[in-house]
Design a protein around this motif. Structure first.
Motif, PDB file in Angstrom:
ATOM      1  N   ALA A   1      47.993  48.008  41.698  1.00  0.00           N
ATOM      2  CA  ALA A   1      48.429  47.263  40.525  1.00  0.00           C
ATOM      3  C   ALA A   1      48.581  48.234  39.380  1.00  0.00           C
ATOM      4  CB  ALA A   1      47.412  46.181  40.179  1.00  0.00           C
ATOM      5  N   GLU A   2      49.748  48.286  38.747  1.00  0.00           N
ATOM      6  CA  GLU A   2      49.975  49.208  37.631  1.00  0.00           C
ATOM      7  C   GLU A   2      49.485  48.600  36.326  1.00  0.00           C
ATOM      8  OE1 GLU A   2      53.215  52.236  37.404  1.00  0.00           O
ATOM      9  OE2 GLU A   2      54.292  50.477  38.082  1.00  0.00           O
TER      10      GLU A   2
ATOM     11  N   ALA B   1      52.211  46.608  41.907  1.00  0.00           N
ATOM     12  CA  ALA B   1      52.331  45.271  41.357  1.00  0.00           C
ATOM     13  C   ALA B   1      51.702  45.258  39.973  1.00  0.00           C
ATOM     14  CB  ALA B   1      51.643  44.256  42.262  1.00  0.00           C
ATOM     15  N   ALA B   2      52.121  44.345  39.106  1.00  0.00           N
ATOM     16  CA  ALA B   2      51.592  44.293  37.741  1.00  0.00           C
ATOM     17  C   ALA B   2      50.129  43.891  37.768  1.00  0.00           C
ATOM     18  CB  ALA B   2      52.391  43.301  36.925  1.00  0.00           C
ATOM     19  N   GLN B   3      49.295  44.578  36.950  1.00  0.00           N
ATOM     20  CA  GLN B   3      47.849  44.290  36.921  1.00  0.00           C
ATOM     21  C   GLN B   3      47.597  43.077  36.061  1.00  0.00           C
ATOM     22  OE1 GLN B   3      45.513  47.426  35.366  1.00  0.00           O
ATOM     23  NE2 GLN B   3      43.644  46.752  36.367  1.00  0.00           N
ATOM     24  N   THR B   4      46.877  42.075  36.627  1.00  0.00           N
ATOM     25  CA  THR B   4      46.647  40.828  35.896  1.00  0.00           C
ATOM     26  C   THR B   4      45.174  40.575  35.632  1.00  0.00           C
ATOM     27  OG1 THR B   4      46.496  39.565  37.929  1.00  0.00           O
ATOM     28  CG2 THR B   4      48.680  39.836  36.969  1.00  0.00           C
ATOM     29  N   GLY B   5      44.303  41.295  36.379  1.00  0.00           N
ATOM     30  CA  GLY B   5      42.869  41.025  36.250  1.00  0.00           C
ATOM     31  C   GLY B   5      42.428  39.834  37.061  1.00  0.00           C
TER      32      GLY B   5
ATOM     33  N   TYR C   1      40.255  45.971  54.211  1.00  0.00           N
ATOM     34  CA  TYR C   1      39.063  46.821  54.197  1.00  0.00           C
ATOM     35  C   TYR C   1      38.374  46.819  52.830  1.00  0.00           C
ATOM     36  CZ  TYR C   1      40.986  48.435  58.603  1.00  0.00           C
ATOM     37  OH  TYR C   1      41.480  48.488  59.870  1.00  0.00           O
ATOM     38  N   ALA C   2      38.917  46.082  51.860  1.00  0.00           N
ATOM     39  CA  ALA C   2      38.314  46.002  50.525  1.00  0.00           C
ATOM     40  C   ALA C   2      37.168  44.996  50.533  1.00  0.00           C
ATOM     41  CB  ALA C   2      39.367  45.595  49.501  1.00  0.00           C
ATOM     42  N   SER C   3      36.109  45.322  49.814  1.00  0.00           N
ATOM     43  CA  SER C   3      34.963  44.423  49.743  1.00  0.00           C
ATOM     44  C   SER C   3      35.289  43.201  48.893  1.00  0.00           C
ATOM     45  CB  SER C   3      33.771  45.170  49.142  1.00  0.00           C
ATOM     46  OG  SER C   3      34.027  45.471  47.768  1.00  0.00           O
ATOM     47  N   TYR C   4      34.426  42.219  49.002  1.00  0.00           N
ATOM     48  CA  TYR C   4      34.572  40.998  48.205  1.00  0.00           C
ATOM     49  C   TYR C   4      34.611  41.343  46.716  1.00  0.00           C
ATOM     50  CZ  TYR C   4      33.438  36.300  46.432  1.00  0.00           C
ATOM     51  OH  TYR C   4      33.460  35.123  45.767  1.00  0.00           O
ATOM     52  N   GLU C   5      33.750  42.283  46.302  1.00  0.00           N
ATOM     53  CA  GLU C   5      33.659  42.638  44.894  1.00  0.00           C
ATOM     54  C   GLU C   5      34.921  43.363  44.414  1.00  0.00           C
ATOM     55  OE1 GLU C   5      30.071  41.616  46.664  1.00  0.00           O
ATOM     56  OE2 GLU C   5      31.300  43.363  47.204  1.00  0.00           O
ATOM     57  N   MET C   6      35.507  44.230  45.265  1.00  0.00           N
ATOM     58  CA  MET C   6      36.744  44.923  44.882  1.00  0.00           C
ATOM     59  C   MET C   6      37.872  43.918  44.677  1.00  0.00           C
ATOM     60  SD  MET C   6      36.685  48.238  47.412  1.00  0.00           S
ATOM     61  CE  MET C   6      38.255  48.831  46.791  1.00  0.00           C
ATOM     62  N   LEU C   7      37.979  42.930  45.588  1.00  0.00           N
ATOM     63  CA  LEU C   7      39.039  41.928  45.477  1.00  0.00           C
ATOM     64  C   LEU C   7      38.877  41.082  44.224  1.00  0.00           C
ATOM     65  CD1 LEU C   7      39.209  40.795  49.210  1.00  0.00           C
ATOM     66  CD2 LEU C   7      40.868  42.218  47.993  1.00  0.00           C
ATOM     67  N   LYS C   8      37.651  40.968  43.724  1.00  0.00           N
ATOM     68  CA  LYS C   8      37.405  40.198  42.502  1.00  0.00           C
ATOM     69  C   LYS C   8      37.495  41.068  41.254  1.00  0.00           C
ATOM     70  CE  LYS C   8      36.749  36.331  44.636  1.00  0.00           C
ATOM     71  NZ  LYS C   8      37.753  35.257  44.524  1.00  0.00           N
ATOM     72  N   GLY C   9      37.834  42.361  41.427  1.00  0.00           N
ATOM     73  CA  GLY C   9      38.047  43.235  40.280  1.00  0.00           C
ATOM     74  C   GLY C   9      36.779  43.789  39.661  1.00  0.00           C
TER      75      GLY C   9
ATOM     76  N   GLY D   1      41.109  55.003  38.593  1.00  0.00           N
ATOM     77  CA  GLY D   1      40.923  53.601  38.932  1.00  0.00           C
ATOM     78  C   GLY D   1      41.870  52.683  38.211  1.00  0.00           C
ATOM     79  N   SER D   2      42.543  53.184  37.141  1.00  0.00           N
ATOM     80  CA  SER D   2      43.529  52.350  36.458  1.00  0.00           C
ATOM     81  C   SER D   2      44.677  51.983  37.366  1.00  0.00           C
ATOM     82  CB  SER D   2      44.051  53.069  35.216  1.00  0.00           C
ATOM     83  OG  SER D   2      44.733  54.252  35.605  1.00  0.00           O
ATOM     84  N   LEU D   3      44.804  52.697  38.490  1.00  0.00           N
ATOM     85  CA  LEU D   3      45.851  52.346  39.449  1.00  0.00           C
ATOM     86  C   LEU D   3      45.457  51.123  40.273  1.00  0.00           C
ATOM     87  CD1 LEU D   3      46.910  55.857  40.762  1.00  0.00           C
ATOM     88  CD2 LEU D   3      47.988  54.469  39.007  1.00  0.00           C
TER      89      LEU D   3
END
Length: 870
Positions: A72-73, A53-57, A283-291, A274-276
């Motif tokens: 996200a690409e 999916a497109a990376q939006t931040g 299983y992703a942490s709260y911080e990972m989901l927030k980028g 990590g650019s991917l």
């Protein structure tokens, strides 16, 4: 349930598990997830599949499926055809002139993993020449940093040399094919094992062992400056040797200088995997989901989720992503089978916010496995606790006696409950093991029966070493099973098989009256067989002498007839004319596809009949035999010519049942797989009521010669049947369109009518037959197949196309994928709809697409027919 019950050894059978990439678990095929349909795409990704999916931040919308890995690409990627799921033999099967691909084990975001034979190991006579080869798939190759990503994955995994991390051997390229090699393992992925223990969790000791293995793997990776970033059950493999191994560090990143280790810095300078931006929402942490930047605490959260599933059999937040769980203020339910100390350690590692969560894997593991530092003695009970509390009080003057006593009693109760639970679990394991053993003993004999029973006896002996009576009874039962089979084989005259089965029975219990009795009966049967064989040889000798005498007498008679004929010819000129007429007929009987039965042969036979009716009657049988043999010979290469010869021959000899009964199969002469070469390789059966069957081709890929309709059964085909029988209403629409909106009962009635009309057994194909004849593709799936796609001005799948539209596969089949789905029956008799339809998205509209079907009419399901050849 023990992992031994779930681990399966890798064989060539598709039912067995081996090293599987995420996204290839059984039961998660596209289209099987209920409640996940949308207006444009009714098929959702398979579990753990990587989605680009497109990376939006910004925060990602995780509504697609909370178990999927989302990538996200950094730049847009053009739509592409899905990675091929063809068997390896249709791809390049030899990589680098060294690795021979055998079969695909699984596929994930980066590519597909194959079982391969390392020819260097074969040359060195290595007992285990197998490796796993990971190939970069077509979709992932389009990512601008794909090659570098796979190289980094290989390099990182090579650097992570640990018994609980999958070993990676090498990274290389062969032409445009990029690959890496790694160890080949036998066992099952952890997500598959957990699914088999839903709501209950794994065996206590097994869960402890797996948790210990995977936590040590993560702790080691962190010590090397690597964060996994996509840790989940699908990325953990549990081998048959009861070792858990972590794999797929394809999205792991070197920890920055603010983390646990700065690493070499090489990867960060040239390329950051990590650019991917890959993660699995559940299983992703709260911080990972927030980028936010990766941290070891991210892996701690994922490890805690997996640990919860090991002991509870379900996700702690019911598959809800961490950010949504935080907003809903969800709390994980207490796991009663864990001690209070263990639960507190797990609960802290499951905290949704990083500042409240255990920061390192080592800290989590230490807290979970730590023992109480307070001494106590179970035999002393509350009195011992009071004495100890008093001693501690006298030493420290800081501990409240009542509080210390309560703490000790609580821990004693917890330890006693754990011991009781362990005993109950052991008894349950013993009972289940004995039930499995008795069930195996009651199953029919097969090639694996003895090994399975031996294994189950061994397992039960480990669990219940004192129950020798059950073991003796099991071995007696095993001996009886082989004795019964030996007796049946002896009764059927299969004495060699009976002897082998008797030997097998003796391996289970060699001292038995039953065994001796059956051995005696077998010896008597062998003696009787020898006697019969001697009698048969004697009878054969007598018969040979009789036949030789008969042959001599026949030769004498022929000689007498020859001399008599010479005498007659000498005196009768008319006889010469008869002979000439016979020779003329025989000349005309010279067999070829162009033999003129209706003209030349007919006139010469009529001439012979006029010259000598008696001679004609005498020679008629030979003429008929010659014509019959000619028809059969010509039918082998030209059934149409053979049919003409037969038709003219029946007119010439109308009373000959021999000629009329000759069967000509219009398809038998065709070579399997020749249907793609052109019309001369098509065939059709003639129907007794007029007309012909649907166009057929002879397919390859099945274990028997099979004729299959080249096209889907059309509206015209079905309406012809309705008109001839009056048993159905004609379908509307173009006669060239595939027939749909009919029931499976109507389709079966049509095949029965074809069978009655043609004399051959027409039917709906089985699932295996359908897959075999449809999977023979030259260059993958037809890119122009009629499946749903909408991309800019390009749109397909809105309407059906004619059944003759499209490119043939190697068997000559047209439109076997897309347009309408096609019925087939699986081995259990379940009706399936195969190959996708015009409404299925192009990327999931494949030969392998299949769904269960009710048999009721719909506008996206049709069928084609098959029949066996003579």
């Amino acid at each position: 349930m023990s992992a031994d019950d779930k681990t399966r050894i890798v064989t060539e059978n598709q039912s067995n598990s081996s090293f599987n990439e995420p996204g290839n678990e059984p039961g998660n095929e596209p289209g099987n997830e209920p409640g996940n349909e949308s207006a444009t795409d009714s098929v959702s990704p398979s579990d753990d599949a990587t989605v680009l999916a497109a990376q939006t931040g910004q925060h990602h919308d995780m509504s697609v499926d909370q178990d999927k890995t989302v990538i996200a690409e950094s730049s847009p990627v053009a739509p592409s055809t899905p990675a091929s799921q063809e068997p390896p033999q249709q791809k390049k099967s030899l990589i680098k002139n060294r690795f021979e691909l055998k079969k695909m084990l699984g596929s994930g975001g980066m590519g597909a993993v194959y079982q391969a034979v390392d020819l260097r190991k074969v040359e060195a006579k290595d007992r285990n020449p197998y490796v796993a080869v990971k190939l970069l798939n077509d979709d992932f190759k389009r990512h601008p940093d794909a090659f570098i990503s796979l190289q980094r994955e290989s390099r990182k995994s090579q650097n992570l040399a640990h018994p609980n991390i999958v070993t990676v051997y090498d990274f290389d390229r062969d032409s445009d094919m990029v690959f890496m090699t790694m160890e080949f393992m036998e066992g099952a992925p952890l997500d598959e094992i957990i699914r088999q223990c839903v709501g209950a969790g794994l065996d206590q000791e097994e869960a402890y062992g797996i948790f210990k293995d995977i936590s040590e793997a993560l702790a080691y990776a962190h010590s090397q400056g690597i964060i996994h970033s996509d840790f989940k059950p699908g990325n953990i493999f549990y081998t048959k040797n009861k070792i858990a191994k972590v794999f797929d560090f394809g999205i792991a990143r070197a920890v920055s200088s603010t983390g646990i280790s700065s690493g070499s810095g090489d990867d960060k300078t040239i390329f950051d995997a990590g650019s991917l931006s890959a993660l699995t929402p559940t299983y992703a942490s709260y911080e990972m989901l927030k980028g936010e930047e990766p941290s070891p605490s991210d892996d701690v959260y994922a490890l805690a989720c997996v640990t919860y599933e090991l002991f509870a059999g379900r996700h702690p937040y019911d598959k809800t992503p961490a950010d949504q769980a935080f907003e809903k203020k969800l709390k994980p339910a207490r796991i009663k089978r864990l001690t209070k100390r263990q639960w507190k350690a797990l609960e802290k590692a499951l905290q949704l916010k990083g500042d409240q969560r255990t920061q390192t894997v080592d800290a989590f593991k230490t807290a979970f496995f730590s023992k109480s530092k307070l001494p106590y003695y179970l035999s002393g009970g509350a009195l011992a606790a009071s004495v100890i509390a008093g001693l501690v009080y006298q030493q420290t003057h800081l501990v409240d006696e009542t509080q210390l006593r309560e703490t000790l009693q609580e821990e004693m109760q917890e330890e006693m409950q754990v011991n009781i639970r362990a005993n109950v679990e052991l008894e349950m394991q013993q009972r289940i093991s004995l039930e499995n053993l008795n069930e195996a003993l009651s199953e029919p004999l097969n090639d694996h029966w003895s090994d399975r029973v031996h294994t189950l006896i061994g397992e039960y002996m480990v669990l219940a070493p004192d129950d020798s009576e059950s073991i003796v009874q099991a071995r007696q039962k095993a001996m009886s099973v082989y004795l019964d089979a030996a007796s049946a084989a002896r009764a059927s005259g299969r004495l060699e098989e009976a002897k082998r089965l008797l030997d097998e029975a003796g391996l289970w219990q060699n001292e038995s009256d039953q065994l001796k009795q059956e051995a005696s009966l077998l010896a008597s049967a062998e003696e009787a067989l020898i006697k019969r064989q001697q009698e048969q040889r004697l009878a054969a000798k007598v018969e040979a002498e009789r036949l030789e005498e008969a042959r001599k007498q026949e030769q004498i008679q022929i000689e007498k007839q020859r001399k008599a004929r010479e005498r007659r010819l000498a005196s009768e000129a008319q006889q010469r004319k008869v002979n000439a007429a016979v020779v003329a007929v025989q000349d005309s009987l010279s067999c070829s596809a162009r033999i003129d039965v209706k003209g030349d042969l007919s006139s010469k036979i009529n001439a012979l009949e006029k010259i000598s009716k008696a001679r004609y009657n005498k020679e008629q049988k030979g003429f008929i035999n010659s014509l019959g043999n000619c028809i059969k010979t010509v039918a082998r290469h030209s059934p149409a010519s053979a049919r003409r010869i037969k038709s003219d021959s029946v007119v010439l000899f109308p009373k000959s049942n021999q000629l009329a009964s000759i069967s000509i199969d219009m398809c038998a002469h065709l070579r399997p797989g020749s249907g793609s070469k052109g019309r001369r390789y098509f065939c059709q059966d003639y129907l007794t009521s007029g007309g012909k069957s649907p166009v057929l081709v002879v397919a390859k890929g099945t274990n028997k010669k099979l004729a299959v309709s080249r096209y889907e059964i059309t509206v015209g085909d079905f309406n012809h049947y309705c008109k001839k029988t009056g048993q159905c209403s004609a379908l509307s629409g173009d006669a060239g369109m595939p027939a749909s909106n009919i029931s499976i009962a109507q389709a079966k009635a049509y095949t029965q009518w074809l069978s009655q009309q043609s004399g051959y057994n027409y039917r709906i194909p089985t699932l295996n037959e359908w897959m075999s004849v449809s999977n023979a593709e030259r260059n993958g799936a037809d890119p122009d197949r009629n499946c749903f796609i909408k991309f800019g001005s390009l749109q397909k799948g809105a309407d059906l196309v004619k059944a003759t539209t499209g490119k043939p596969n190697d068997n000559g089949l047209i439109n076997y994928v897309g347009n309408v789905r096609e019925w087939a029956f699986d081995s259990g008799g379940q009706l399936m709809a195969m190959g996708g339809s015009r409404k299925d998205p192009l990327k999931r509209c494949l030969v392998t697409s299949q769904v269960n079907h009710s048999g009721q009419p719909d506008d996206v399901t049709g069928f084609r027919v098959v029949r066996s050849l003579n």
